[in-house]
Design a protein around this motif. Structure first.
Motif, PDB file in Angstrom:
ATOM      1  N   LEU A  11      45.911   4.675  78.508  1.00  0.00           N
ATOM      2  CA  LEU A  11      46.182   6.072  79.104  1.00  0.00           C
ATOM      3  C   LEU A  11      45.880   6.996  78.150  1.00  0.00           C
ATOM      4  CD1 LEU A  11      49.982   5.590  80.326  1.00  0.00           C
ATOM      5  CD2 LEU A  11      47.997   6.199  81.559  1.00  0.00           C
ATOM      6  N   PRO A  12      45.882   8.357  78.469  1.00  0.00           N
ATOM      7  CA  PRO A  12      45.628   9.240  77.383  1.00  0.00           C
ATOM      8  C   PRO A  12      47.086   9.502  76.637  1.00  0.00           C
ATOM      9  CG  PRO A  12      45.656  10.416  79.577  1.00  0.00           C
ATOM     10  CD  PRO A  12      45.747   8.914  79.827  1.00  0.00           C
ATOM     11  N   ASP A  13      46.885  10.077  75.424  1.00  0.00           N
ATOM     12  CA  ASP A  13      48.168  10.310  74.753  1.00  0.00           C
ATOM     13  C   ASP A  13      49.231  10.879  75.398  1.00  0.00           C
ATOM     14  OD1 ASP A  13      49.449   9.926  72.198  1.00  0.00           O
ATOM     15  OD2 ASP A  13      48.927  11.788  71.789  1.00  0.00           O
ATOM     16  N   LEU A  14      50.203  10.305  75.271  1.00  0.00           N
ATOM     17  CA  LEU A  14      51.274  11.054  76.195  1.00  0.00           C
ATOM     18  C   LEU A  14      52.137  12.173  75.448  1.00  0.00           C
ATOM     19  CD1 LEU A  14      53.481   7.691  76.953  1.00  0.00           C
ATOM     20  CD2 LEU A  14      52.229   9.040  78.649  1.00  0.00           C
ATOM     21  N   PRO A  15      52.252  13.357  76.469  1.00  0.00           N
ATOM     22  CA  PRO A  15      52.582  14.587  75.952  1.00  0.00           C
ATOM     23  C   PRO A  15      54.279  14.568  75.150  1.00  0.00           C
ATOM     24  CG  PRO A  15      52.756  14.724  78.051  1.00  0.00           C
ATOM     25  CD  PRO A  15      52.062  13.386  77.736  1.00  0.00           C
ATOM     26  N   SER A  16      54.617  15.317  74.459  1.00  0.00           N
ATOM     27  CA  SER A  16      55.918  15.493  73.846  1.00  0.00           C
ATOM     28  C   SER A  16      56.953  15.706  75.153  1.00  0.00           C
ATOM     29  CB  SER A  16      55.865  16.584  72.672  1.00  0.00           C
ATOM     30  OG  SER A  16      57.127  16.788  72.245  1.00  0.00           O
ATOM     31  N   PRO A  17      58.060  15.358  74.951  1.00  0.00           N
ATOM     32  CA  PRO A  17      59.021  15.636  75.898  1.00  0.00           C
ATOM     33  C   PRO A  17      59.900  16.870  75.691  1.00  0.00           C
ATOM     34  CG  PRO A  17      59.852  13.867  74.919  1.00  0.00           C
ATOM     35  CD  PRO A  17      58.440  14.040  74.586  1.00  0.00           C
ATOM     36  N   CYS A  18      59.301  17.503  74.659  1.00  0.00           N
ATOM     37  CA  CYS A  18      59.875  18.776  73.993  1.00  0.00           C
ATOM     38  C   CYS A  18      60.342  19.937  75.059  1.00  0.00           C
ATOM     39  CB  CYS A  18      59.216  19.518  72.772  1.00  0.00           C
ATOM     40  SG  CYS A  18      59.888  20.907  72.119  1.00  0.00           S
ATOM     41  N   THR A  19      61.242  20.357  75.181  1.00  0.00           N
ATOM     42  CA  THR A  19      61.520  21.332  76.264  1.00  0.00           C
ATOM     43  C   THR A  19      61.593  22.870  75.883  1.00  0.00           C
ATOM     44  OG1 THR A  19      64.025  21.408  76.032  1.00  0.00           O
ATOM     45  CG2 THR A  19      62.958  19.995  77.663  1.00  0.00           C
ATOM     46  N   GLY A  20      61.565  23.035  74.352  1.00  0.00           N
ATOM     47  CA  GLY A  20      61.546  24.219  73.445  1.00  0.00           C
ATOM     48  C   GLY A  20      63.052  24.788  73.276  1.00  0.00           C
ATOM     49  N   ILE A  21      64.070  23.855  73.636  1.00  0.00           N
ATOM     50  CA  ILE A  21      65.521  23.995  73.283  1.00  0.00           C
ATOM     51  C   ILE A  21      65.648  23.290  72.193  1.00  0.00           C
ATOM     52  CG2 ILE A  21      67.689  24.081  74.213  1.00  0.00           C
ATOM     53  CD1 ILE A  21      66.641  24.197  77.167  1.00  0.00           C
ATOM     54  N   CYS A  22      65.601  23.694  70.957  1.00  0.00           N
ATOM     55  CA  CYS A  22      65.687  22.865  69.857  1.00  0.00           C
ATOM     56  C   CYS A  22      66.866  23.109  69.281  1.00  0.00           C
ATOM     57  CB  CYS A  22      64.554  23.201  68.962  1.00  0.00           C
ATOM     58  SG  CYS A  22      62.820  22.646  69.669  1.00  0.00           S
ATOM     59  N   SER A  23      67.761  22.340  69.474  1.00  0.00           N
ATOM     60  CA  SER A  23      69.283  22.571  68.881  1.00  0.00           C
ATOM     61  C   SER A  23      69.782  21.107  69.029  1.00  0.00           C
ATOM     62  CB  SER A  23      70.133  23.425  69.850  1.00  0.00           C
ATOM     63  OG  SER A  23      71.272  23.197  69.480  1.00  0.00           O
ATOM     64  N   SER A  48      52.449   5.033  69.239  1.00  0.00           N
ATOM     65  CA  SER A  48      51.770   4.422  70.344  1.00  0.00           C
ATOM     66  C   SER A  48      52.226   4.870  71.499  1.00  0.00           C
ATOM     67  CB  SER A  48      51.620   2.756  70.315  1.00  0.00           C
ATOM     68  OG  SER A  48      52.736   2.340  70.602  1.00  0.00           O
ATOM     69  N   ASN A  49      51.556   4.698  72.573  1.00  0.00           N
ATOM     70  CA  ASN A  49      51.872   4.867  74.071  1.00  0.00           C
ATOM     71  C   ASN A  49      53.082   4.109  74.531  1.00  0.00           C
ATOM     72  OD1 ASN A  49      50.532   7.465  74.695  1.00  0.00           O
ATOM     73  ND2 ASN A  49      48.823   6.031  75.601  1.00  0.00           N
ATOM     74  N   VAL A  50      53.077   2.686  73.853  1.00  0.00           N
ATOM     75  CA  VAL A  50      54.251   1.895  74.261  1.00  0.00           C
ATOM     76  C   VAL A  50      55.491   2.478  73.726  1.00  0.00           C
ATOM     77  CG1 VAL A  50      54.965  -0.358  73.731  1.00  0.00           C
ATOM     78  CG2 VAL A  50      52.530   0.133  74.621  1.00  0.00           C
ATOM     79  N   GLU A  51      55.520   2.760  72.151  1.00  0.00           N
ATOM     80  CA  GLU A  51      56.592   3.422  71.698  1.00  0.00           C
ATOM     81  C   GLU A  51      57.172   4.596  72.089  1.00  0.00           C
ATOM     82  OE1 GLU A  51      56.058   1.869  67.026  1.00  0.00           O
ATOM     83  OE2 GLU A  51      54.420   3.287  67.880  1.00  0.00           O
ATOM     84  N   LYS A  52      56.295   5.478  72.729  1.00  0.00           N
ATOM     85  CA  LYS A  52      56.652   6.696  73.393  1.00  0.00           C
ATOM     86  C   LYS A  52      57.402   6.338  74.683  1.00  0.00           C
ATOM     87  CE  LYS A  52      53.127   9.535  71.492  1.00  0.00           C
ATOM     88  NZ  LYS A  52      51.870  10.281  71.558  1.00  0.00           N
ATOM     89  N   LEU A  53      56.621   5.400  75.466  1.00  0.00           N
ATOM     90  CA  LEU A  53      57.386   5.145  76.654  1.00  0.00           C
ATOM     91  C   LEU A  53      58.805   4.576  76.481  1.00  0.00           C
ATOM     92  CD1 LEU A  53      54.449   3.345  78.606  1.00  0.00           C
ATOM     93  CD2 LEU A  53      55.705   5.547  79.283  1.00  0.00           C
ATOM     94  N   ASP A  54      58.925   3.719  75.379  1.00  0.00           N
ATOM     95  CA  ASP A  54      60.504   3.174  75.137  1.00  0.00           C
ATOM     96  C   ASP A  54      61.163   4.440  74.691  1.00  0.00           C
ATOM     97  OD1 ASP A  54      59.821   0.745  75.455  1.00  0.00           O
ATOM     98  OD2 ASP A  54      59.337   0.405  73.137  1.00  0.00           O
ATOM     99  N   VAL A  55      60.816   5.408  73.954  1.00  0.00           N
ATOM    100  CA  VAL A  55      61.382   6.738  73.672  1.00  0.00           C
ATOM    101  C   VAL A  55      61.838   7.437  74.944  1.00  0.00           C
ATOM    102  CG1 VAL A  55      61.538   8.864  72.630  1.00  0.00           C
ATOM    103  CG2 VAL A  55      60.787   6.849  71.327  1.00  0.00           C
TER     104      VAL A  55
END
Length: 73
Positions: A11-23, A48-55
């Motif tokens: 898979l291509p690198d998974l994007p960050s789940p950041c929503t821009g609401i940083c609090s 890694s993508n596997v670690e990101k999927l766990d998160v």
């Protein structure tokens, strides 16, 4: 034990789940926007993508728990 899925590696690198609401929620110690901990936020680019999927799985659980807590009186 988790089976390795060769499709995940390709898979291509998974994007960050950041929503821009940083609090940070100091009670639960995760971001109120993306539900990641500080370590998860800081380490995202090195995971890694596997670690990101766990998160991402943890994030879904935290979000569900947060919704349930908000509904309590």
């Amino acid at each position: 034990m988790r089976r390795k899925n060769p499709k995940i590696k390709n898979l291509p690198d998974l994007p960050s789940p950041c929503t821009g609401i940083c609090s940070m929620d100091m009670q639960n110690l995760y971001c109120r926007g993306c539900f990641r901990t500080r370590n998860e936020i800081g380490g995202w680019v090195l995971m890694s993508n596997v670690e990101k999927l766990d998160v991402l799985k943890e994030i879904r659980q935290r979000r569900r728990e947060s919704r349930q807590t908000e509904k309590l009186p």
